[in-house]
Design an enzyme around this catalytic site. Structure first.
Site, PDB file in Angstrom:
ATOM      1  CE  LYS A  64      33.139 -31.320   2.156  1.00 33.56           C
ATOM      2  NZ  LYS A  64      33.503 -30.919   0.786  1.00 33.56           N
ATOM      3  CG  ASP A  87      32.353 -19.293  -1.160  1.00 37.54           C
ATOM      4  OD1 ASP A  87      33.370 -19.393  -1.893  1.00 37.54           O
ATOM      5  OD2 ASP A  87      31.202 -19.503  -1.571  1.00 37.54           O
ATOM      6  CE1 TYR A 209      46.484 -24.411  -7.870  1.00 32.11           C
ATOM      7  CE2 TYR A 209      48.414 -25.539  -8.734  1.00 32.11           C
ATOM      8  CZ  TYR A 209      47.654 -25.126  -7.669  1.00 32.11           C
ATOM      9  OH  TYR A 209      48.058 -25.417  -6.386  1.00 32.11           O
ATOM     10  CE  LYS A 213      47.941 -21.447  -5.939  1.00 31.22           C
ATOM     11  NZ  LYS A 213      47.731 -21.322  -4.510  1.00 31.22           N
TER      12      LYS A 213
END
Length: 345
Positions: A64, A87, A209, A213
């Site tokens: 990718k 990673d 999530y 953040k």
């Protein structure tokens, strides 16, 4: 302003997005983590048009990463981009990146910590022992940032420039740390608590999530506060806005349906989201002081969440910084030296 209503969210999403901020990056080095796709790729493409001496994008997959390089050169004519493996779910991979930068790097002017993930549908820990989402979105980007910090400080001193570190956060941080999450962060070891199966079961998936953040906002602020001896370094957290993205492709059922509906109604393009990252990295000339430790949304510095500004939020930021630092020192012995040499307590 320290909270977000549905009306404000919709109004911001539907506004006309400013053109991308352009500066001359000749001679400079830019790193964008997660630059092989989505927002990171769009930001990297914008940086490529500004002629940096080096543009390093990271990708977990070599395939990718290489595909992204071909696309960048095809779309912009810039042929000096490099794809390095990274990673964030493995501290060893972050260490390997830092080792390579030590060998092949040199100056470093812009670091965009963009790579991240949404919550996993099943409880998962990394081999380092932390919840995948908190390691990928918060702890590992902090490790990566601190390991690269000495090169940025050296760059500032040598070239009389103002290097920038951008942590990609989100306006969902306004909804972070609800009463359920707070029960976990109030425990003596908050990072272990956030990585526990109890947190996973008792706190709704999207809140994992949101909470991660908010930790990006905390880290940007806490790091900036400790860089008083290095006033040229600017650290900010940025909201890219709600954009079309493969980021939420793991969503299923009702969650996927609502997300698809939201995308149709209010999502910005991924390219428009990429502009937000670029602005946080090169915009705001003339009021850099305001950017320091700031939360950037739609090309301006705005107030982060009420919770982050409260006494409880500020205490939590301090606790998070201290506990995270212990983990990072254990993850790489260089961290202790970097903290001792460059940061104030």
């Amino acid at each position: 302003m320290g909270h977000i209503t549905l009306w404000r969210f919709i109004r911001e999403q539907l506004q006309t997005i400013k053109p991308v901020e352009k500066v001359d990056l000749t001679g400079k080095t830019v790193i964008v983590t997660g630059g092989n796709g989505g927002l990171g790729f769009e930001a990297a493409k914008h940086f490529a048009t500004m002629n940096p001496a080096r543009l390093i994008i990271t990708s977990r997959s070599e395939e990718k990463g290489n595909a992204a390089l071909s696309k960048i050169s095809q779309d912009t004519g810039y042929t000096k981009a490099e794809a390095w493996p990274l990673d964030l779910s493995r501290f060893a991979s972050v260490r390997e990146f830092a080792d390579r930068f030590e060998r092949e790097g040199g100056r470093l002017d812009i670091l965009v910590e963009n790579a991240g993930m949404v919550g996993t549908p099943s409880y998962e820990k990394t081999q380092d022992g932390y919840s995948v989402i908190f390691q990928t979105n918060a702890i590992a980007p902090s490790l990566h940032t601190l390991l690269l910090l000495p090169y940025m400080i050296k760059t500032a001193e040598e070239y009389k420039t103002k290097p920038r570190i951008v942590l990609v956060s989100s306006d969902v941080h306004y909804w972070a740390m609800n009463s359920k999450s707070r029960k976990f962060v109030s425990q003596p070891n908050m990072i272990d608590a956030l990585s526990s199966v109890d947190y996973y079961k008792n706190v709704r998936l999207e809140n994992h999530y949101f909470d991660s953040k908010l930790l990006n906002v905390f880290f940007a602020r806490a790091l900036q506060a400790r860089l008083a001896n290095h006033p040229s370094i600017i650290v900010d957290a940025v909201n890219p806005g709600y954009c079309y993205s493969g980021f939420r492709s793991s969503f299923t059922g009702i969650r996927a349906f609502f997300d698809h509906l939201m995308e149709r109604l209010v999502a910005m393009t991924t390219e428009e989201g990429g502009r937000q990252l670029v602005w946080a990295a090169v915009g705001g000339a003339g009021f850099e002081e305001k950017l320091k430790g700031g939360y950037v949304s739609f090309a301006e510095v705005v107030e982060p969440s009420d919770f982050s500004l409260s006494k409880e939020g500020q205490d939590l930021e301090e606790k998070y910084w201290n506990q995270q630092l212990e983990i990072l020192k254990g993850a790489d012995p260089r961290i202790k030296e970097i903290v001792d040499q460059y940061l104030q307590n």
